[in-house]
Motif scaffolding. Structure first.
Motif, PDB file in Angstrom:
ATOM      1  N   PRO A  88       0.817  -1.213   0.000  1.00 54.32           N
ATOM      2  CA  PRO A  88       0.000   0.000   0.000  1.00 54.32           C
ATOM      3  C   PRO A  88       0.853   1.266   0.000  1.00 54.32           C
ATOM      4  CG  PRO A  88      -0.813  -1.567   1.620  1.00 54.32           C
ATOM      5  CD  PRO A  88       0.508  -2.086   1.135  1.00 54.32           C
ATOM      6  N   GLN A  89       0.318   2.299  -0.656  1.00 51.69           N
ATOM      7  CA  GLN A  89       1.024   3.577  -0.728  1.00 51.69           C
ATOM      8  C   GLN A  89       0.049   4.714  -0.942  1.00 51.69           C
ATOM      9  OE1 GLN A  89       3.618   3.305  -4.109  1.00 51.69           O
ATOM     10  NE2 GLN A  89       1.952   3.236  -5.566  1.00 51.69           N
ATOM     11  N   LEU A  90       0.499   5.920  -0.602  1.00 53.38           N
ATOM     12  CA  LEU A  90      -0.276   7.119  -0.888  1.00 53.38           C
ATOM     13  C   LEU A  90      -0.091   7.502  -2.342  1.00 53.38           C
ATOM     14  CD1 LEU A  90       0.467   9.464   2.162  1.00 53.38           C
ATOM     15  CD2 LEU A  90      -1.625   8.162   1.700  1.00 53.38           C
ATOM     16  N   THR A  91      -1.150   8.017  -2.942  1.00 48.88           N
ATOM     17  CA  THR A  91      -1.081   8.527  -4.300  1.00 48.88           C
ATOM     18  C   THR A  91      -2.099   9.647  -4.438  1.00 48.88           C
ATOM     19  OG1 THR A  91      -1.126   7.913  -6.659  1.00 48.88           O
ATOM     20  CG2 THR A  91      -2.791   6.897  -5.241  1.00 48.88           C
ATOM     21  N   THR A  92      -1.932  10.472  -5.446  1.00 44.78           N
ATOM     22  CA  THR A  92      -2.956  11.481  -5.700  1.00 44.78           C
ATOM     23  C   THR A  92      -4.170  10.777  -6.306  1.00 44.78           C
ATOM     24  OG1 THR A  92      -1.921  11.957  -7.827  1.00 44.78           O
ATOM     25  CG2 THR A  92      -1.357  13.403  -5.981  1.00 44.78           C
ATOM     26  N   PRO A  93      -5.360  11.316  -6.094  1.00 48.93           N
ATOM     27  CA  PRO A  93      -6.560  10.698  -6.662  1.00 48.93           C
ATOM     28  C   PRO A  93      -6.434  10.537  -8.173  1.00 48.93           C
ATOM     29  CG  PRO A  93      -7.176  12.329  -5.039  1.00 48.93           C
ATOM     30  CD  PRO A  93      -5.692  12.466  -5.246  1.00 48.93           C
ATOM     31  N   HIS A  94      -6.900   9.411  -8.672  1.00 43.62           N
ATOM     32  CA  HIS A  94      -6.796   9.107 -10.098  1.00 43.62           C
ATOM     33  C   HIS A  94      -7.982   8.260 -10.535  1.00 43.62           C
ATOM     34  CE1 HIS A  94      -5.165   7.573 -13.883  1.00 43.62           C
ATOM     35  NE2 HIS A  94      -4.335   8.611 -13.835  1.00 43.62           N
ATOM     36  N   VAL A  95      -8.372   8.424 -11.783  1.00 46.39           N
ATOM     37  CA  VAL A  95      -9.534   7.704 -12.321  1.00 46.39           C
ATOM     38  C   VAL A  95      -9.333   6.188 -12.348  1.00 46.39           C
ATOM     39  CG1 VAL A  95     -10.373   9.672 -13.657  1.00 46.39           C
ATOM     40  CG2 VAL A  95      -8.783   8.041 -14.710  1.00 46.39           C
ATOM     41  N   TRP A 116     -20.758   9.436 -10.800  1.00 42.94           N
ATOM     42  CA  TRP A 116     -19.545   8.658 -10.517  1.00 42.94           C
ATOM     43  C   TRP A 116     -19.443   7.373 -11.323  1.00 42.94           C
ATOM     44  CZ3 TRP A 116     -19.440   8.910  -4.459  1.00 42.94           C
ATOM     45  CH2 TRP A 116     -18.662   9.989  -4.059  1.00 42.94           C
ATOM     46  N   HIS A 117     -20.573   6.756 -11.629  1.00 38.81           N
ATOM     47  CA  HIS A 117     -20.536   5.463 -12.306  1.00 38.81           C
ATOM     48  C   HIS A 117     -20.145   5.581 -13.784  1.00 38.81           C
ATOM     49  CE1 HIS A 117     -21.823   3.160  -8.881  1.00 38.81           C
ATOM     50  NE2 HIS A 117     -22.691   4.119  -8.608  1.00 38.81           N
ATOM     51  N   GLU A 118     -20.157   6.786 -14.293  1.00 37.94           N
ATOM     52  CA  GLU A 118     -19.710   7.041 -15.658  1.00 37.94           C
ATOM     53  C   GLU A 118     -18.256   7.516 -15.622  1.00 37.94           C
ATOM     54  OE1 GLU A 118     -21.550   6.381 -18.282  1.00 37.94           O
ATOM     55  OE2 GLU A 118     -23.177   5.751 -16.941  1.00 37.94           O
ATOM     56  N   PRO A 119     -17.414   6.992 -16.495  1.00 38.42           N
ATOM     57  CA  PRO A 119     -15.996   7.410 -16.480  1.00 38.42           C
ATOM     58  C   PRO A 119     -15.806   8.924 -16.531  1.00 38.42           C
ATOM     59  CG  PRO A 119     -16.248   5.494 -17.875  1.00 38.42           C
ATOM     60  CD  PRO A 119     -17.644   5.930 -17.491  1.00 38.42           C
ATOM     61  N   ASP A 120     -16.558   9.616 -17.380  1.00 36.29           N
ATOM     62  CA  ASP A 120     -16.412  11.071 -17.477  1.00 36.29           C
ATOM     63  C   ASP A 120     -16.842  11.766 -16.192  1.00 36.29           C
ATOM     64  OD1 ASP A 120     -15.411  10.867 -20.037  1.00 36.29           O
ATOM     65  OD2 ASP A 120     -17.287  11.447 -21.022  1.00 36.29           O
ATOM     66  N   GLY A 121     -17.892  11.275 -15.579  1.00 33.67           N
ATOM     67  CA  GLY A 121     -18.362  11.863 -14.327  1.00 33.67           C
ATOM     68  C   GLY A 121     -17.339  11.675 -13.214  1.00 33.67           C
ATOM     69  N   PHE A 122     -16.745  10.494 -13.152  1.00 36.30           N
ATOM     70  CA  PHE A 122     -15.733  10.249 -12.129  1.00 36.30           C
ATOM     71  C   PHE A 122     -14.490  11.093 -12.399  1.00 36.30           C
ATOM     72  CE2 PHE A 122     -12.500   7.843  -9.765  1.00 36.30           C
ATOM     73  CZ  PHE A 122     -13.120   7.803  -8.527  1.00 36.30           C
ATOM     74  N   ALA A 123     -14.153  11.259 -13.668  1.00 37.33           N
ATOM     75  CA  ALA A 123     -13.000  12.095 -14.028  1.00 37.33           C
ATOM     76  C   ALA A 123     -13.232  13.538 -13.575  1.00 37.33           C
ATOM     77  CB  ALA A 123     -12.740  12.039 -15.523  1.00 37.33           C
ATOM     78  N   ARG A 124     -14.468  14.043 -13.703  1.00 35.04           N
ATOM     79  CA  ARG A 124     -14.777  15.395 -13.234  1.00 35.04           C
ATOM     80  C   ARG A 124     -14.619  15.487 -11.711  1.00 35.04           C
ATOM     81  NH1 ARG A 124     -18.446  14.922 -17.350  1.00 35.04           N
ATOM     82  NH2 ARG A 124     -20.155  14.269 -15.995  1.00 35.04           N
ATOM     83  N   TYR A 125     -15.056  14.451 -11.009  1.00 39.71           N
ATOM     84  CA  TYR A 125     -14.899  14.426  -9.557  1.00 39.71           C
ATOM     85  C   TYR A 125     -13.419  14.461  -9.164  1.00 39.71           C
ATOM     86  CZ  TYR A 125     -14.281  12.264  -4.987  1.00 39.71           C
ATOM     87  OH  TYR A 125     -13.853  11.977  -3.713  1.00 39.71           O
ATOM     88  N   VAL A 126     -12.614  13.624  -9.780  1.00 41.89           N
ATOM     89  CA  VAL A 126     -11.180  13.578  -9.466  1.00 41.89           C
ATOM     90  C   VAL A 126     -10.530  14.931  -9.756  1.00 41.89           C
ATOM     91  CG1 VAL A 126      -8.967  12.554 -10.163  1.00 41.89           C
ATOM     92  CG2 VAL A 126     -10.937  11.074  -9.702  1.00 41.89           C
ATOM     93  N   ALA A 127     -10.866  15.533 -10.879  1.00 43.99           N
ATOM     94  CA  ALA A 127     -10.304  16.845 -11.211  1.00 43.99           C
ATOM     95  C   ALA A 127     -10.722  17.887 -10.172  1.00 43.99           C
ATOM     96  CB  ALA A 127     -10.751  17.274 -12.604  1.00 43.99           C
ATOM     97  N   ALA A 128     -11.958  17.811  -9.721  1.00 41.18           N
ATOM     98  CA  ALA A 128     -12.450  18.794  -8.746  1.00 41.18           C
ATOM     99  C   ALA A 128     -11.737  18.660  -7.401  1.00 41.18           C
ATOM    100  CB  ALA A 128     -13.958  18.642  -8.562  1.00 41.18           C
ATOM    101  N   ILE A 129     -11.550  17.439  -6.911  1.00 44.97           N
ATOM    102  CA  ILE A 129     -10.894  17.326  -5.608  1.00 44.97           C
ATOM    103  C   ILE A 129      -9.405  17.635  -5.704  1.00 44.97           C
ATOM    104  CG2 ILE A 129     -12.620  15.798  -4.598  1.00 44.97           C
ATOM    105  CD1 ILE A 129     -10.649  13.475  -4.934  1.00 44.97           C
TER     106      ILE A 129
END
Length: 182
Positions: free
Chosen positions: A2-9, A44-57
């Motif tokens: 286990p390791q820390l990482t930045t949020p990613h899709v 979130w269940h759509e790849p584009d929607g999750f990508a928007r979430y990751v970009a926002a955080i």
């Protein structure tokens, strides 16, 4: 390992499984997960929607970035093992009066199915160099007075108890403790 990482899709499937676990347990990372579900949960269940979430955080870390009203810049790190999302930890870059009282610099959570394996302690220990890089010599970490597990995590990384305020235990953790071999 286990390791820390930045949020990613790439962690979307595992992240969504973890969200389901947290919701089933009634645990919302304070109110963070409730807010995220309200704003992003429908996509979130759509790849584009999750990508928007990751970009926002990820944008929340930037001084000029968009974030909820009254929030300070804060960096998110996800704790992962391969493609498996295990939990997350956040470093708030500075304290507001409210954060100084009960919120602290750091908040973290481990998905229910990954608990009691030392992940929270490892996340907190591993995020300290990032806090140090922000110029924080020490960070305030708080937990509910009833949260024995979190209290043990904070103490395991050298947290020095200061006091209790409004149902929260307040600890200060040196960000250079890792260098002193604690």
């Amino acid at each position: 390992m286990p390791q820390l990482t930045t949020p990613h899709v790439r962690y979307r499937a595992s992240f969504l499984e973890a969200v389901e676990e947290n919701v089933a347990e009634g645990e919302f990372f304070g109110d963070t997960l409730k807010r995220e579900l309200d704003v992003y949960g429908g996509t979130w269940h759509e790849p584009d929607g999750f990508a928007r979430y990751v970009a926002a955080i990820r944008e929340e870390e930037l001084e000029e970035g968009r974030r909820p009203e009254g929030f300070v810049p804060a960096g998110w790190y996800w704790y992962v093992d391969g493609d498996s999302y295990l939990g997350r930890i956040q470093i708030r870059h500075r304290l507001t009066p409210s954060l100084l009282e009960v919120g602290g610099h750091i908040g973290y959570g481990v998905r229910p199915s990954a608990r009691r394996r030392g992940h929270a302690t490892a996340m907190l220990r591993d995020v300290l160099p990032y806090a140090r890089a922000l110029g924080l010599d020490r960070v305030l970490v708080t937990c509910d007075t009833t949260n024995v597990g979190s209290r043990k995590v904070i103490e395991a990384v050298g947290g020095q108890f200061e006091d209790e305020r409004d149902g929260k235990l307040r600890y200060w953790v040196s960000t250079d403790r890792i260098h002193r071999g604690c």
